[in-house]
Design a protein around this motif. Structure first.
Motif, PDB file in Angstrom:
ATOM      1  N   UNK A 193       0.842  -1.194   0.038  1.00  0.00           N
ATOM      2  CA  UNK A 193      -0.127   0.027   0.109  1.00  0.00           C
ATOM      3  C   UNK A 193       0.720   1.300   0.056  1.00  0.00           C
ATOM      4  N   UNK A 194       1.965   1.276   0.832  1.00  0.00           N
ATOM      5  CA  UNK A 194       3.032   2.369   0.937  1.00  0.00           C
ATOM      6  C   UNK A 194       3.498   2.908  -0.367  1.00  0.00           C
ATOM      7  N   UNK A 195       3.689   1.644  -1.303  1.00  0.00           N
ATOM      8  CA  UNK A 195       4.688   1.480  -2.372  1.00  0.00           C
ATOM      9  C   UNK A 195       3.952   2.124  -3.510  1.00  0.00           C
ATOM     10  N   UNK A 196       2.577   1.700  -3.442  1.00  0.00           N
ATOM     11  CA  UNK A 196       1.614   1.998  -4.665  1.00  0.00           C
ATOM     12  C   UNK A 196       1.489   3.539  -5.152  1.00  0.00           C
ATOM     13  N   UNK A 206      -0.696   5.009  12.269  1.00  0.00           N
ATOM     14  CA  UNK A 206      -0.286   5.108  13.555  1.00  0.00           C
ATOM     15  C   UNK A 206       0.370   3.891  13.930  1.00  0.00           C
ATOM     16  N   UNK A 207       1.494   3.786  14.612  1.00  0.00           N
ATOM     17  CA  UNK A 207       2.211   2.562  14.948  1.00  0.00           C
ATOM     18  C   UNK A 207       3.667   3.100  15.185  1.00  0.00           C
ATOM     19  N   UNK A 208       4.599   2.007  15.155  1.00  0.00           N
ATOM     20  CA  UNK A 208       5.836   2.273  15.789  1.00  0.00           C
ATOM     21  C   UNK A 208       6.650   3.134  15.083  1.00  0.00           C
ATOM     22  N   UNK A 209       7.640   3.746  15.520  1.00  0.00           N
ATOM     23  CA  UNK A 209       8.700   4.563  14.911  1.00  0.00           C
ATOM     24  C   UNK A 209       9.461   3.692  13.764  1.00  0.00           C
ATOM     25  N   UNK A 210       9.751   2.687  13.909  1.00  0.00           N
ATOM     26  CA  UNK A 210      10.555   1.822  13.022  1.00  0.00           C
ATOM     27  C   UNK A 210       9.756   1.706  11.684  1.00  0.00           C
ATOM     28  N   UNK A 211       8.555   1.412  11.846  1.00  0.00           N
ATOM     29  CA  UNK A 211       7.596   1.390  10.612  1.00  0.00           C
ATOM     30  C   UNK A 211       7.307   2.466  10.077  1.00  0.00           C
ATOM     31  N   UNK A 212       7.342   3.629  10.870  1.00  0.00           N
ATOM     32  CA  UNK A 212       7.053   5.131  10.329  1.00  0.00           C
ATOM     33  C   UNK A 212       8.178   5.460   9.271  1.00  0.00           C
ATOM     34  N   UNK A 213       9.387   5.171  10.009  1.00  0.00           N
ATOM     35  CA  UNK A 213      10.492   5.496   9.006  1.00  0.00           C
ATOM     36  C   UNK A 213      10.517   4.905   7.721  1.00  0.00           C
ATOM     37  N   UNK A 214      10.222   3.348   7.836  1.00  0.00           N
ATOM     38  CA  UNK A 214      10.118   2.555   6.515  1.00  0.00           C
ATOM     39  C   UNK A 214       8.944   3.368   5.591  1.00  0.00           C
ATOM     40  N   UNK A 215       7.746   3.736   6.036  1.00  0.00           N
ATOM     41  CA  UNK A 215       6.789   4.271   5.087  1.00  0.00           C
ATOM     42  C   UNK A 215       7.386   5.652   4.395  1.00  0.00           C
ATOM     43  N   UNK A 234       8.546   5.658  -4.568  1.00  0.00           N
ATOM     44  CA  UNK A 234       7.394   5.269  -5.290  1.00  0.00           C
ATOM     45  C   UNK A 234       7.040   6.833  -5.965  1.00  0.00           C
ATOM     46  N   UNK A 235       5.869   7.218  -5.409  1.00  0.00           N
ATOM     47  CA  UNK A 235       5.359   8.429  -6.096  1.00  0.00           C
ATOM     48  C   UNK A 235       5.610   9.861  -5.211  1.00  0.00           C
ATOM     49  N   UNK A 236       6.469   9.521  -4.185  1.00  0.00           N
ATOM     50  CA  UNK A 236       6.655  10.965  -3.217  1.00  0.00           C
ATOM     51  C   UNK A 236       5.055  11.234  -2.529  1.00  0.00           C
ATOM     52  N   UNK A 237       4.512  10.299  -2.110  1.00  0.00           N
ATOM     53  CA  UNK A 237       3.089  10.263  -1.868  1.00  0.00           C
ATOM     54  C   UNK A 237       3.123  11.056  -0.341  1.00  0.00           C
ATOM     55  N   UNK A 238       2.340  11.821  -0.114  1.00  0.00           N
ATOM     56  CA  UNK A 238       2.222  12.420   1.375  1.00  0.00           C
ATOM     57  C   UNK A 238       2.273  11.330   2.582  1.00  0.00           C
TER      58      UNK A 238
END
Length: 503
Positions: free
Chosen positions: A236-239, A248-257, A264-268
């Motif tokens: 979903x984040x790469x689409x 909303x979740x962990x800092x580690x996953x937020x950095x991945x997003x 991908x498309x420089x989505x917000x």
């Protein structure tokens, strides 16, 4: 029907209702439930019993592609965002009414899936869900643009337009409420959405999407893909057809997003990534008993599984010993573990045994680092992922238990001597979601609130607020704000149009 009307039901009443639940297990795409394309599944487990509630369809990248494609079709033909504002408002209000009418069912799904006590869902979560949907419904026809002052031969307008398809990835600690904090403004702004709920607690969100369609929401506007973060969340984040990811979740996953956006498309990317909130108790506070009670609730409500949990208790040295004594006493009085379906239960299990293991390892490390546990953790027997409230004294800012988010019923107490020391201890942290100050001096309160590095601050309370309050943090707590009307425009973009009126 009020969601609060049935809080007097007994344990046996709720057990009987739970036995008759019809749990939907499919992905919700284009207005109906469907199997995952590769027929995969995963278990939704009751953390209070260890029993499997249902085998849920396991969405993968191909299912995310299908959901986004359907959402794109709905976006392009304007079946939602081109509706008159009052029509979209009607759908949103109908949706809230249906959520209220099905409140018992949603409460049961939340209770069984996540382990949250049924009374908490009915008295806290569901009323906030309804307030959130209705608040953003009311905002729909209140949006205004601008016509700027220009030369007589020009007309300049500034308007807000929806983004298109938004991806939402939501946590398991408040499955329904945290999803609605994002879904309500996304939909009110006119967007379409693909929701990836936490795989630990997907049941209520899946039902929520169906209720939106029953309320008159067009098919394809609100889609749900259950699955893991590593597969469905990442896809979903790469689409490239997703205009924004909200998480909303962990800092580690937020950095991945954030990285996936750049790939991908420089989505917000809007992130709310947790906290380690300090509560500061000054020597001149009004009422020590009241302050202790709020401190206890600030960390142990929802078994400590709260992003803004007030887990760092900074207490003036003159109050330290009596504060700790009262804190221990009140915790034992207020928080009793038990079957989450029992209205008398005030402490449910953690969301999973895996998470229980993480929390226990952090407590073991605190002891190894030299902290002292003054609120002993009794041994629990049985299959549930229960964790008793824990309090550590003798902690300092270099300990992991003070610096890292535990996301469980674990608090630390640190003594301080001066206001400056309290602020130093409070701000010496990678997170900055929330903080509170307890004092009877308005000047002290104003000065300390100004100095605290936190997006949400409270004075002589903790956790209070309403829909006028932007919720989000500083530093590694993320970059977004939920609840407030500004979150509506965060799911929109600005269009500036300049008209040359002379030919």
């Amino acid at each position: 029907m009020s969601t609060l009307a049935n809080t007097n039901r007994s344990l046996s009443d709720w057990q009987a209702m739970a036995a008759g639940l019809n749990i939907q297990t499919g992905l919700f795409i284009d207005g109906h439930y469907q199997s995952a394309k590769r027929q995969g599944s995963f278990a939704s487990v009751n953390p209070a019993t260890g029993q499997t509630l249902a085998m849920m369809a396991l969405g993968e990248a191909c299912d995310v592609d299908a959901a986004v494609a359907n959402a794109q079709v709905a976006w392009r033909d304007g079946r939602w965002h081109k509706l008159a504002p009052r029509q979209r408002m009607d759908v949103m209000f109908n949706w809230a009414n249906l959520v209220e009418q099905h409140g018992d069912e949603l409460a049961l799904l939340e209770c069984l899936d996540m382990g949250k006590p049924i009374t908490d869902v009915l008295n806290i979560d569901l009323p906030d869900v309804l307030r959130t949907i209705r608040f953003f419904a009311e905002c729909i026809d209140k949006l205004e643009g601008a016509v700027t002052h220009t030369a007589a031969n020009a007309l300049h307008t500034i308007v807000h337009e929806p983004l298109g398809v938004v991806g939402a990835i939501t946590p398991w600690n408040y499955p329904l409420l945290m999803a609605v904090w994002k879904l309500a403004p996304i939909l009110a702004a006119g967007n379409c959405v693909v929701l990836k709920p936490a795989e630990q607690a997907p049941l209520s969100c899946t039902r929520l999407a169906q209720l939106f369609v029953q309320a008159g929401g067009p098919a394809g506007v609100f889609n749900v893909v259950n699955g893991t973060g590593q597969e469905a969340g990442r896809a979903l984040a790469l689409h490239h057809d997703v205009a924004k990811i909200t998480f909303t979740g962990s800092t580690a996953v937020g950095k991945l997003l954030m990285g996936y956006s750049g790939q991908s498309n420089m989505k917000r990317v809007a992130l709310e990534t947790g906290g380690k909130s300090p509560q500061i108790f000054m020597p001149d506070l009004y009422d020590l008993d009241a302050a202790v009670d709020r401190a206890v609730g600030g960390i142990f409500d929802n078994a400590g599984q709260v992003c803004n949990a007030g887990s760092r208790l900074l207490v003036h040295r003159s109050l330290h010993d009596q504060f700790v004594d009262r804190f221990v006493t009140r915790t034992r009085e207020l928080y009793q573990p038990g079957d989450p379906l029992d209205p008398a239960t005030t402490l449910g299990p953690l969301a999973s045994h895996a998470h229980l293991g993480n929390v226990q390892r952090r407590m073991d490390q605190a002891l190894a680092d030299g902290a002292t546990q003054v609120l002993p953790t009794p041994a629990f027997t049985g299959p549930g992922a229960f964790c008793a409230p824990a309090l550590f004294v003798g902690a300092h800012n270099r300990m992991a238990i003070v610096q890292e988010e535990v996301f469980g019923p674990v608090a630390t107490v640190q003594a301080f001597d001066t206001e400056q020391e309290a602020l130093m201890l409070a701000n010496d942290c990678q997170f900055g979601l929330a903080a509170s100050v307890w004092t009877s001096d308005l000047n002290t309160a104003h000065r300390m609130v100004s100095a605290l590095e936190a997006g949400v601050t409270w004075v002589n309370c903790f956790g209070d607020g309403d829909m006028s309050q932007p919720f989000g943090g500083y530093k590694l707590s993320g970059n977004s704000r939920d609840k407030h009307a500004s979150s509506l425009t965060s799911y929109m973009q600005i269009k500036s149009s300049w008209f040359n009126l002379q030919r």
